[in-house]
Scaffold this motif. Structure first.
Motif, PDB file in Angstrom:
ATOM      1  N   HIS A  67       0.846  -1.185   0.000  1.00 52.10           N
ATOM      2  CA  HIS A  67       0.000   0.000   0.000  1.00 52.10           C
ATOM      3  C   HIS A  67       0.887   1.242   0.000  1.00 52.10           C
ATOM      4  CE1 HIS A  67      -3.646  -2.126   2.116  1.00 52.10           C
ATOM      5  NE2 HIS A  67      -3.273  -2.699   0.990  1.00 52.10           N
ATOM      6  N   HIS A  72      -2.970   4.952   1.042  1.00 53.35           N
ATOM      7  CA  HIS A  72      -3.529   4.432   2.285  1.00 53.35           C
ATOM      8  C   HIS A  72      -4.296   5.528   3.035  1.00 53.35           C
ATOM      9  CE1 HIS A  72      -3.451   1.156   5.312  1.00 53.35           C
ATOM     10  NE2 HIS A  72      -3.591   2.142   6.164  1.00 53.35           N
ATOM     11  N   VAL A  75      -7.572   6.369   1.074  1.00 53.55           N
ATOM     12  CA  VAL A  75      -8.600   5.344   1.254  1.00 53.55           C
ATOM     13  C   VAL A  75      -9.216   5.438   2.640  1.00 53.55           C
ATOM     14  CG1 VAL A  75      -9.014   2.854   1.444  1.00 53.55           C
ATOM     15  CG2 VAL A  75      -7.655   3.744  -0.453  1.00 53.55           C
ATOM     16  N   ASP A  76      -8.389   5.694   3.639  1.00 56.27           N
ATOM     17  CA  ASP A  76      -8.905   5.819   5.009  1.00 56.27           C
ATOM     18  C   ASP A  76      -9.899   6.981   5.109  1.00 56.27           C
ATOM     19  OD1 ASP A  76      -8.825   5.010   7.850  1.00 56.27           O
ATOM     20  OD2 ASP A  76      -7.991   7.011   8.137  1.00 56.27           O
ATOM     21  N   ARG A  79     -13.044   6.025   3.210  1.00 52.65           N
ATOM     22  CA  ARG A  79     -13.827   5.047   3.971  1.00 52.65           C
ATOM     23  C   ARG A  79     -14.633   5.736   5.073  1.00 52.65           C
ATOM     24  NH1 ARG A  79     -13.494   1.686   8.515  1.00 52.65           N
ATOM     25  NH2 ARG A  79     -14.478  -0.343   8.149  1.00 52.65           N
ATOM     26  N   ASP A  94     -13.542  -2.872   1.447  1.00 52.36           N
ATOM     27  CA  ASP A  94     -12.294  -3.428   0.938  1.00 52.36           C
ATOM     28  C   ASP A  94     -11.378  -2.314   0.442  1.00 52.36           C
ATOM     29  OD1 ASP A  94     -10.920  -4.417  -1.873  1.00 52.36           O
ATOM     30  OD2 ASP A  94     -10.747  -5.897  -0.285  1.00 52.36           O
ATOM     31  N   TYR A  95     -10.151  -2.340   0.888  1.00 53.90           N
ATOM     32  CA  TYR A  95      -9.176  -1.299   0.552  1.00 53.90           C
ATOM     33  C   TYR A  95      -9.063  -1.095  -0.955  1.00 53.90           C
ATOM     34  CZ  TYR A  95      -4.606   0.927  -0.053  1.00 53.90           C
ATOM     35  OH  TYR A  95      -3.591   1.763  -0.445  1.00 53.90           O
ATOM     36  N   HIS A  96      -8.875  -2.188  -1.698  1.00 51.72           N
ATOM     37  CA  HIS A  96      -8.600  -2.086  -3.119  1.00 51.72           C
ATOM     38  C   HIS A  96      -9.816  -1.643  -3.923  1.00 51.72           C
ATOM     39  CE1 HIS A  96      -4.528  -3.661  -2.851  1.00 51.72           C
ATOM     40  NE2 HIS A  96      -4.987  -4.520  -1.966  1.00 51.72           N
ATOM     41  N   HIS A 341     -11.681  -6.084   4.281  1.00 51.55           N
ATOM     42  CA  HIS A 341     -11.056  -4.804   4.615  1.00 51.55           C
ATOM     43  C   HIS A 341      -9.750  -5.081   5.334  1.00 51.55           C
ATOM     44  CE1 HIS A 341     -10.429  -0.721   5.681  1.00 51.55           C
ATOM     45  NE2 HIS A 341     -10.505  -0.956   6.963  1.00 51.55           N
ATOM     46  N   GLN A 343      -7.043  -4.320   7.755  1.00 54.70           N
ATOM     47  CA  GLN A 343      -7.007  -3.472   8.934  1.00 54.70           C
ATOM     48  C   GLN A 343      -5.640  -3.393   9.580  1.00 54.70           C
ATOM     49  OE1 GLN A 343     -10.072  -5.187  11.342  1.00 54.70           O
ATOM     50  NE2 GLN A 343     -11.708  -4.163  10.237  1.00 54.70           N
TER      51      GLN A 343
END
Length: 353
Positions: A67, A72, A75-76, A79, A94-96, A341, A343
């Motif tokens: 990442h 990162h 995305v955080d 989210r 999911d991150y991706h 996800h 974490q």
């Protein structure tokens, strides 16, 4: 494997000398600490390394997952924005997946959130969540006869390879065995299979996260006269579904056998495409084999494209759906849930590990 005492990069013999030479001990310790600090700092600036542990009946599969720090953080933030507006169903946490939508909107969180909300609404109205079980494209064999296409093998990076022989399409016969609406449903079903089955299986096989594919588009014989109303309608509808709901899943595309007729089409189409999309596309003439073999092993490339695979038992390469996703042992090692996800994150001490 490097032991904890040698993370500074020293060999075993050097480590012994350090311990046995009091005069050099302090200097070597300082040097080792400085090297380690430099490596950690460099790695922290560039990326986070996640190990996703996926449990299964046969053991645990560790998939390396890099990442970028900037990604990162984005995305955080994205989210959190989705959670605040109740726009994050568990299956999409999911991150991706979130990163793909951010990339599609140039990391503009507000625009990405609108795109995300539209995607969720579309899935509900279209029935995408259950289309893998609900829809039976019984005319597939006939469709492939008049429009050869399909997934076949992986490239050298482990990504699935998707092939379309667009120049061989027979529109009149195709419309006799199916219609645009059913074909679009079939395409959505294939998108869903890639997300739920193909990409996870390829990730396990390659031991790294994979969520993009390589496409080969064979346009031999295609010209302006080939682009009849139904063909254009189909291309537009599928392209919109893909761009709006499955963004950033293309790694690269090779358009091969591009003659003068197609190049005229391309000169018209290219200016209206996103520059980032066109940067992933290489337009090649009839001497394309060497370029394909640079990125796809000959054993994974169909014979009609210069490889050595025929899939004779399955009735031909484009009917075989050849790939890691057909390996039942690998499928057992993919996650039971469709998305996860991530974490936890840890920073690697060495750039090359």
């Amino acid at each position: 494997m490097v032991c904890r005492q040698r993370k500074c990069g020293c060999s075993k013999d050097d480590e012994y000398k350090h311990k046995s030479d009091p005069e050099n001990l302090e200097e070597n310790m300082k040097s080792g600490v400085l090297r380690k600090a430099k490596n950690v700092s460099s790695k922290f600036r560039s990326s986070l390394r996640n190990k996703i542990k996926r449990k299964n009946d046969t053991g645990i599969c560790n998939i390396e997952d890099m990442h970028e720090i900037q990604d990162h953080k984005a995305v955080d933030a994205f989210r959190q924005a989705l959670v605040m507006d109740s726009l994050l169903p568990t299956r999409f946490d999911d991150y991706h997946v979130m990163l793909r939508f951010l990339k599609a909107r140039k990391f503009n969180i507000n625009k990405a959130k609108i795109m995300w909300a539209n995607m969720l609404e579309w899935r509900k109205n279209f029935g995408a969540d259950t289309i893998m079980e609900d829809f039976n494209f019984k005319e597939l064999n006939e469709v492939q006869q008049y429009y050869p296409h399909g997934y076949h093998g992986v490239d050298k990076d482990g990504r699935p390879v998707y092939i379309e022989r667009l120049g061989m399409i027979d529109v009149d016969m195709l419309l006799q065995v199916t219609n645009v609406d059913r074909f679009v449903k079939y395409q959505v079903q294939e998108f869903e299979k890639s997300l739920a089955i193909r990409f996870p299986a390829c990730s396990v096989a390659a031991n790294k996260h994979i969520d993009t594919s390589t496409t080969i588009l064979d346009v031999q014989g295609l010209n302006l006269m080939s682009l009849t109303g139904p063909v254009v309608e189909f291309i537009k509808v599928v392209q919109k579904v893909d761009n709006d709901n499955y963004p950033e899943t293309l790694s690269r595309m090779f358009i091969i056998n591009a003659g003068p007729g197609f190049r005229m089409i391309w000169n018209v189409v290219k200016p209206i495409l996103d520059p980032e999309t066109t940067s992933k596309i290489q337009v090649l003439g009839s001497n394309y084999q060497r370029k394909l073999l640079e990125v796809i092993d000959g054993s994974e490339l169909p014979e009609f494209f210069g490889g050595c695979c025929t899939c004779a038992i399955e009735g031909g390469c484009l009917r075989s759906d050849k790939g890691p996703w057909k390996d039942q042992n690998l499928l057992k090692m993919t996650p039971t849930a469709e998305v996860h996800h991530v974490q936890t994150a840890s920073i690697s001490d060495n750039d090359g590990t």
